[in-house]
Design an enzyme around this catalytic site. Structure first.
Site, PDB file in Angstrom:
ATOM      1  N   ARG A  15       0.577  -6.572   5.051  1.00  0.00           N
ATOM      2  CA  ARG A  15      -0.455  -6.421   6.076  1.00  0.00           C
ATOM      3  C   ARG A  15      -1.691  -5.750   5.465  1.00  0.00           C
ATOM      4  NH1 ARG A  15       3.036  -3.248  10.502  1.00  0.00           N
ATOM      5  NH2 ARG A  15       3.945  -2.447   8.562  1.00  0.00           N
ATOM      6  N   LYS A  74       0.000   1.394   6.628  1.00  0.00           N
ATOM      7  CA  LYS A  74       1.101   2.334   6.449  1.00  0.00           C
ATOM      8  C   LYS A  74       0.616   3.644   5.835  1.00  0.00           C
ATOM      9  CE  LYS A  74       4.768   1.918   7.338  1.00  0.00           C
ATOM     10  NZ  LYS A  74       5.399   2.319   8.619  1.00  0.00           N
ATOM     11  N   TYR A  93      -0.896   4.184  10.466  1.00  0.00           N
ATOM     12  CA  TYR A  93       0.404   4.697  10.892  1.00  0.00           C
ATOM     13  C   TYR A  93       0.791   5.812   9.925  1.00  0.00           C
ATOM     14  CZ  TYR A  93       1.132   0.654  13.951  1.00  0.00           C
ATOM     15  OH  TYR A  93       1.011  -0.289  14.944  1.00  0.00           O
ATOM     16  N   HIS A  95       3.609   8.559  10.926  1.00  0.00           N
ATOM     17  CA  HIS A  95       5.019   8.948  11.126  1.00  0.00           C
ATOM     18  C   HIS A  95       5.344  10.222  10.340  1.00  0.00           C
ATOM     19  CE1 HIS A  95       5.809   5.291  13.359  1.00  0.00           C
ATOM     20  NE2 HIS A  95       5.273   4.577  12.386  1.00  0.00           N
ATOM     21  N   GLU A 117       0.325   5.673  15.829  1.00  0.00           N
ATOM     22  CA  GLU A 117       1.489   5.746  16.724  1.00  0.00           C
ATOM     23  C   GLU A 117       1.406   6.854  17.760  1.00  0.00           C
ATOM     24  OE1 GLU A 117       2.638   8.411  13.237  1.00  0.00           O
ATOM     25  OE2 GLU A 117       1.610   6.483  13.497  1.00  0.00           O
ATOM     26  N   ASP A 269      11.646   4.639  10.731  1.00  0.00           N
ATOM     27  CA  ASP A 269      10.424   5.317  10.294  1.00  0.00           C
ATOM     28  C   ASP A 269      10.222   6.648  10.995  1.00  0.00           C
ATOM     29  OD1 ASP A 269       9.757   4.287  12.744  1.00  0.00           O
ATOM     30  OD2 ASP A 269       8.181   2.954  12.008  1.00  0.00           O
TER      31      ASP A 269
END
Length: 360
Positions: A15, A74, A93, A95, A117, A269
């Site tokens: 991505r 990511k 993202y 996490h 997120e 994750d």
């Protein structure tokens, strides 16, 4: 504003943070976008498409990172930690609850880290997590069915069975977006499906979607202990925004599952909801423990980057535009975006992540 789009470095993560169409919109609004060469190839976007859309294609990750704002997919890996810097906004993202080293390094760097997120609307919806949750939920069944094949180490079951032979049993822990989409796929393939959730209102809603095609159960320890041993495919779909996922399935329960059964934990994750689950990668997605096939890839949507990039950009672009136009001050005008801020001025500011790392 100058915006950087580096190439993703996570294993087989194809991505990309911004598509050419998003680059064009940003350019039309007066912003300059610097895209690392090859960043979009895995999603089907060439350097030429980016250049035609108005991007400046740069030769190195450093050139993409050295901008006022960096838009990724990511979280940064260790090799990217040196790119984290004061007076830079990172939008991706993150996490963090499952990644103490990144949390510590981001705090020390002074970067402003905004996590997709944890962007949260007043009605509690998570608009930037939803598109990837939809994809991950659907892929959980697609991958689960694949790894149930005998050649992949599974029980050798066809998910939907055939006339005269029972279908496989799919147990889904969590009835949110991931669980709902997993159920859609599993029901469509003819499996026997059970969803467990602690929210009775959500279970009532799921009944309006699936009727009698799905068995809806209240999630409590005895119920989990009753259904997990009979699952041919167990899907972890638990989400607690910003926090580590609770462990709902311990090792002793995994031992009771049939040899060759499959566990796909989408919550990996955020630490995972199965005790025996370890993080894997697209290169080596599974391992066998206690006789059960475990799948723990944290970036599942990276398997379908063309679809996932476009779906993600549809949701992230309005927020990227706000940040590009107003800088970090944009969070003062958008409460949803403000909730996305995890790290600001060397401080961990997101309450849920603070609870995971109270010493930071």
């Amino acid at each position: 504003m100058e915006i950087g789009v580096p190439k993703e470095t996570k294993d087989r993560e194809f991505r990309v943070g911004l598509s050419p169409s998003s680059v064009r919109v940003l350019g039309e609004n007066g912003h300059a976008v610097f895209v690392e060469t090859g960043a979009g190839e895995g999603a089907g976007f060439s350097d030429r498409e980016y250049a035609d859309a108005g991007a400046i294609v740069v030769a190195s990750a450093k050139e993409a990172w050295d901008r006022e704002m960096v838009v990724k997919v990511k979280e940064p890996l260790a090799a990217e930690y040196d790119f984290l810097a004061k007076d830079r906004v990172l939008f991706t993202y993150l996490h963090l609850a499952a990644d103490r080293p990144l949390t510590e390094r981001a705090i020390a760097s002074g970067v402003t880290a905004i996590a997709y997120e944890t962007v949260e609307l007043p009605d509690k919806r998570l608009p930037l997590l939803t598109p990837m949750s939809i994809i991950a939920g659907r892929l959980a069944i697609q991958f689960g069915a694949h790894f149930l094949e005998r050649q992949q180490g599974g029980r050798g079951l066809l998910l939907g069975g055939v006339p005269g032979v029972r279908p496989a049993t799919v147990v889904i822990l969590g009835g949110g977006i991931v669980g709902t989409e997993a159920a859609r796929m599993a029901v469509g393939m003819g499996a026997r499906v059970q969803i467990l959730d602690i929210n009775l209102d959500r279970l009532a809603y799921l009944e309006t979607l699936f009727g009698s095609r799905v068995e809806l159960l209240y999630s409590e320890p005895m119920q989990i202990e009753a259904v997990v041993p009979h699952a041919d495919l167990l899907v972890g779909a638990v989400l607690v925004p910003g926090r580590r996922a609770p462990v709902l399935v311990n090792r002793s329960l995994v031992k009771q599952m049939h040899p060759g059964s499959v566990i796909v934990d989408v919550a990996v994750d955020q630490g995972g909801c199965v005790e025996t689950l370890k993080t894997t990668s697209h290169t080596k997605p599974t391992y066998v423990e206690e006789g059960v096939v475990h799948y723990g890839v944290p970036n599942m949507p990276g398997a379908v980057p063309a679809t996932a990039t476009q779906a993600l950009n549809n949701s992230t672009l309005p927020y990227v535009l706000k940040l590009a136009s107003g800088g970090i001050a944009a969070i003062d005008d958008d409460p949803a975006l403000a909730k996305g801020v995890n790290i600001y001025k060397h401080q961990l500011v997101h309450r849920a992540v603070q609870e995971v790392f109270p010493d930071l």
